[in-house]
Design an enzyme around this catalytic site. Structure first.
Site, short mmCIF file in Angstrom:
data_model
loop_
_atom_site.label_atom_id
_atom_site.label_comp_id
_atom_site.label_asym_id
_atom_site.label_seq_id
_atom_site.Cartn_x
_atom_site.Cartn_y
_atom_site.Cartn_z
N GLU A 12 -32.47 2.32 16.50
CA GLU A 12 -32.75 3.61 15.94
C GLU A 12 -32.81 3.51 14.41
O GLU A 12 -32.20 4.28 13.56
CB GLU A 12 -31.96 4.41 16.52
CG GLU A 12 -31.95 4.72 18.05
CD GLU A 12 -30.89 5.42 18.71
OE1 GLU A 12 -31.24 6.38 19.32
OE2 GLU A 12 -29.75 5.18 18.40
C1 ACM Z 1 -28.59 2.37 21.78
O1 ACM Z 1 -28.35 3.15 22.88
N1 ACM Z 1 -29.09 2.93 20.88
C2 ACM Z 1 -28.78 0.91 21.55
#
Ligand code: ACM
Length: 527
Positions: free
Chosen positions: A333
């Site tokens: 992310e």
């Molecule tokens: C994640 O759940 N952002 C690895």
């Protein structure tokens, strides 16, 4: 008057009664001698009808002369057994008697370092392995053969009788992990140690600690004192937060190692870094520190050299305190980092990890960078998400192994169902059967058994401030992930598993462990 059975039928019954019960095959155990309900299911388990061992006040735990590994396993077992049995159970050298537990290190090397055999016969109990991890796993299986009251910390009535059984066991995968997010909410050393004890009952051998995120930085780094002292001063509930000193982190590592669990520390980058950026203005491209708990996505300043001096210090110190091979660099992310910056960043971070003598693991997005063949990709995609699948295939193409953590199967922060009072649902509900009934070797198209190092069950704590929240989400799903990691695929059936899982509940009750009594599982009445 009962009709007499013809003699052929009688001899057939005798033969059937003497046959070992085979678990996971068509030869079910006779009803009178059920094979013990174990989780994870051993690779081979045969009940021995008519044989048993009863521990009593004269029982001893025998070790071969000079075997440090056997003494550690024996002492660990003694610590479990002494309070509840009230027996002295001396760890000693001697000739085995029928009420003794004997360890030896002459187990077959073919079972590997984690494999063991465990025999309960009229001659006594014997746990045999070729390496110390195997002896430890033999102990964990033996615990489950005893009545659940053995898990209590005060003296119980007994009797401590174990039915005859012959077990030969070795794991399917090398990586059988759990992840605890101590960044969103902090859990102290004692709480992490209790969690490690719980994981070790199911032969988990990796605890991945998510040590930094937007909401908190949880490890003290020399030369960067504000990371932990300021960046760790709160949490996702705006509570007081906390952090581990390096000495405390070392205690966790040592406690885990005594349970054959490797700690994999994660510093998440280049995103999920608000706590670090709030602590040090120079980690921001505009030189301005955001407030703690600043909402939204974050990114380190990728083209600034200070960023790499910072990471070199953090990674260098973590590498020095972490005996395991892997450091986790996050990589998920990074939504405010451009694709070119992301690749540049991960490539430089890879070089830093390698320079400190470690290998990296990251969330599968790291496969977008130019990795060498050594890193491991942790797959957290859901079934059928094309971008994630392409990155998993990229991992395979360059020879990177994969740890499977699909969010819709292994994420312990997802709610069990619509009624679950706490938890997330962005990856859907994850019931006990959902978390058990999948195969990592067929989950992602094109990714097979030999591409996978194993499985891991992550627990993100954004909405879980207490350790009993953590336990409620972990149990009973974690044992299912542990079984996927340990047991042969040929033994995998939900109907068989749910009954074995149900038999764990009295142990959790004895330990005082919080767990969710899912209606999918035929639990015995609570004690
Ligand atoms: C994640 O759940 N952002 C690895």
């Amino acid at each position: 008057m009962k009709p007499r059975l013809p003699s052929l039928a009688v001899s057939l019954l005798v033969v059937l009664a003497l046959l070992p019960a085979t678990v996971g095959s068509a030869n079910a155990a006779p009803a009178s001698t059920p094979a013990p309900a174990l989780v994870p299911q051993p690779s081979s388990e045969h009940a021995l009808p008519g044989q048993s061992v009863s521990l009593d006040r004269s029982s001893r735990i025998l070790v071969p002369q000079g075997s440090h590994d056997a003494v550690s396993a024996a002492n660990y077992l003694a610590q479990v057994l002494r309070p509840s049995t009230g027996f002295a159970l001396p760890v000693t050298i001697g000739f085995p008697r029928r009420d003794d537990i004997t360890f030896d290190q002459w187990g077959a090397a073919s079972l590997g370092n984690e494999g063991y055999t465990l025999d309960v016969t009229r001659g006594g109990v014997r746990i045999s392995a070729h390496a110390s991890a195997g002896l430890f796993y033999g102990v964990q299986t033996f615990r489950q053969l005893l009545p659940a009251g053995v898990e209590k910390r005060s003296k119980q009535a007994g009797p401590w009788t174990i039915g005859g059984v012959r077990i030969s066991d070795t794991p399917r995968f090398a990586w059988r992990g759990a992840m605890l997010d101590v960044a969103r909410h902090f859990f102290d050393v004692g709480q992490v140690e209790t969690y490690l004890d719980e994981l070790s009952m199911y032969k988990i051998n990796v605890l991945h600690l998510h040590l930094s995120d937007n909401d908190g930085w949880r490890i003290d780094i020399n030369g960067w004192p504000r990371l932990a002292r300021y960046g760790g001063s709160t949490d996702a509930s705006r509570g007081p937060g906390g952090f581990y000193t390096q000495a405390q982190y070392g205690e966790i590592v040592k406690f885990a190692a005594a349970r054959h669990i490797t700690i994999v520390p994660e510093i998440d980058a280049p995103g999920h870094v608000t706590a670090a950026q709030a602590s040090y203005a120079q980690l921001n491209c505009d030189g301005v520190a955001p407030p703690l708990l600043n909402p939204g996505y974050s990114s380190l300043c990728v083209r600034s050299e200070v960023t790499y001096q910072f990471l070199d210090d953090v990674i260098g110190q973590l590498a020095a305190m972490t005996p395991g091979k892997y450091l986790h660099i996050g990589g998920d992310e990074a939504l405010t980092t451009s694709a070119a910056d992301y690749t540049y960043f991960v490539d430089r971070l890879q070089a830093i990890v390698h320079a400190h003598g470690k290998e990296l693991i990251g969330w599968h997005q790291i496969e977008a960078a130019d990795l060498t063949s050594g890193p491991v990709a942790q797959y957290w995609g859901t079934a059928g998400s094309a971008d994630d699948v392409a990155l998993a295939q990229q991992a395979k193409a360059r020879g990177n192994k994969i740890v499977m953590s699909p969010a819709d199967k292994s994420y312990l922060d997802m709610k069990y169902d619509a009624q679950t009072p706490i938890g997330q649902d962005w990856a859907g509900y994850n019931s006990v059967s959902d978390a058990y009934d999948w195969d990592p070797a067929t989950f992602v198209p094109g990714i097979g058994e030999s591409d996978i190092d194993g499985v891991e069950a992550p627990l993100w704590t954004d909405v879980f401030p207490t350790i009993s929240d953590v336990d409620y989400m972990t149990f009973p799903r974690l044992p299912g992930i542990a079984e996927i990691g340990w047991s042969p695929e040929s033994t995998h059936t939900w109907t068989g598993y749910r009954t074995r899982l149900a038999a764990q509940a009295p142990r959790w009750d004895a330990l005082g462990l919080t767990y969710y009594r899912s209606p999918e599982v035929p639990w015995p009445a609570a004690a």
